[in-house]
Structure formats: structure tokens, C-alpha cells
Design a protein around this motif. Structure first.
Motif: not given
Length: 245
Positions: A73-97
Motif C-alpha cells: 500500500k505505497v501511496t507516494t510517488k517513488v523515483t528510482v535513479n540509475l546509472i546505465l552503462e552503454l556499449d558502443t551499440n547503445g545497448r545497456v550492459k549494466n543498470a545500477a540503482i
């Protein structure tokens, strides 16, 4: 008189409570720009050179509101911030919270972020790997109150009954149709108040707690107004008992 029917499964949840349905909604996302770029020629600690082009989002991947957050019953807005590591093709190699939020939000954000696709960052027109900041914003799904207004003892649907549902934003008024049903959507999760009235019927009131994505299904049976006492017989005191003959 009020009646709550037993729970029924919802379209996105198998854990209904008191005929309440958990609804999983897609959250919004925010691409917050480049954190750093990594190349053989340039250190990630150095500011990007003028000939460096930042990644551009090509294929979005919305996250779904987590079931655990609905259960909690979470009633507040929640924001999850990440740091994305992208390879030379623009694909996500890693997503860190960067700051865990719990309630299943971190897993939902990381899972969605893993399938994002970007146009890769470039330096001098050559694709390079990059790190960027990214965020998912989870808004609690709205609640809903629905049901029927009936006339006892035969449970005849009551047309024209007025139902006022008050949430944190104020009152929301609807009128029942020929089938006696009513529905008030887009309620702010939390405590609500329901007021029901109809001509020549007693008013009904209800305080309820509606969680995110829940539907409270409530049936009201409006009792008739108490009949007034008969008028006194002329010449007889109001408190004098009437004698039968």
C-alpha cells in the motif's frame, strides 16, 4: 445497510482483497543526461569534448508498477535513479540503482532499463561506450469505488440516488442509472468518505481506506424514512393515549 461482496481477481493481480483489484500501471521515465563517457583516448573524469555526441533514446521500455508495492500500500510517488552503462551499440550492459527504494521498485526499474536501446554516444563520429543517469518515476495507481444502490426488501435497483465520494482532492458526485450502479474512478489512494442519499430514504455514510490500484465494491441498501406519528385528534392532548373502541 451496506454489503461488500467477496474478492474477485483483477486484470493484473491474483491477490484480491475484499473484491479489490490490484491494477499494474506503466510508470514514466526520465532520461537525465550523460554522467560520463569512457574511451581509450578520454578519461571518464574529464568533461566531454565538443565533438562528443551524447546517447539518444531509441526504444523505450516502460516499467510496471510492482505487485509488492501494491501489497504494501505505497501511496507516494517513488523515483528510482540509475546509472546505465552503454556499449558502443547503445545497448545497456549494466543498470545500477543509486539509492534503493524497496517494495519491488528497484527490480522493476532495473528489469525495464535492461531492455532500453539508445543511439550510441559518439566521438568524432565514432561510437563509444558511455555512462548516463536515468530515472523511473512510479506514480501510485488510482483507486476506485463502485457498487449498487438497492431498495429493500426485494433489492430493487434505485435510479437517481446521489453518491458523493470524497478523497484527498475533494468530493466527486455521481448519480445512479436505471440499474442502480455507480462508479467513481481516479481516486487518490487513502482514506475516503462515501455519502449516499435518495428521495424518501435514509442517508447512508461510509468511511473506507482504498489502496493504490484497488476497487472497493460496496452495495448500499437504503431504508425508508421513519413515518411521522399520526396527528393528534382535535380536542385531545398530544400526549394523551388514543383509546380503542
Amino acid at each position: 445497510e451496506r454489503f461488500r461482496e467477496p474478492g474477485r481477481p483483477g486484470p493484473a493481480s491474483e491477490a484480491p482483497v475484499r473484491r479489490r483489484l490490484a491494477v499494474a500501471l506503466s510508470c514514466s521515465l526520465a532520461f537525465t543526461g550523460a554522467l560520463s563517457l569512457s574511451t581509450r583516448e578520454a578519461s571518464a573524469q574529464q568533461p566531454p569534448a565538443a565533438d562528443i555526441v551524447l546517447p539518444k533514446l531509441l526504444n523505450d521500455s516502460p516499467a510496471h508498477y510492482p505487485e509488492q508495492a501494491l501489497k504494501d500500500k505505497v501511496t507516494t510517488k517513488v523515483t528510482v535513479n540509475l546509472i546505465l552503462e552503454l556499449d558502443t551499440n547503445g545497448r545497456v550492459k549494466n543498470a545500477a540503482i543509486t539509492e534503493p527504494q524497496g517494495h519491488g521498485f528497484d527490480e522493476a526499474a532495473a528489469s525495464a532499463a535492461s531492455t532500453l536501446v539508445f543511439a550510441p554516444a559518439t566521438k568524432g563520429g565514432v561510437p563509444i561506450a558511455a555512462k548516463i543517469k536515468f530515472a523511473y518515476n512510479f506514480e501510485p495507481p488510482a483507486g476506485r469505488v463502485a457498487g449498487k444502490i438497492l431498495r429493500p426488501p426485494n433489492d430493487v435497483p434505485m435510479e437517481g440516488a446521489v453518491v458523493v465520494v470524497t478523497d484527498a482532492t475533494g468530493p466527486h458526485t455521481v448519480t445512479t442509472g436505471a440499474d442502480g450502479t455507480y462508479s467513481v474512478d481516479n481516486l487518490v489512494p487513502g482514506k475516503i468518505h462515501v455519502h449516499v442519499e435518495a428521495k424518501n430514504r435514509k442517508v447512508e455514510e461510509l468511511d473506507e481506506d482504498v489502496g493504490p490500484g484497488e476497487i472497493a465494491d460496496v452495495v448500499f441498501r437504503l431504508q425508508p424514512l421513519d413515518e411521522p406519528p399520526p396527528p393528534p385528534i382535535p380536542g385531545q392532548a398530544a400526549d394523551e393515549p388514543i383509546q380503542e373502541v
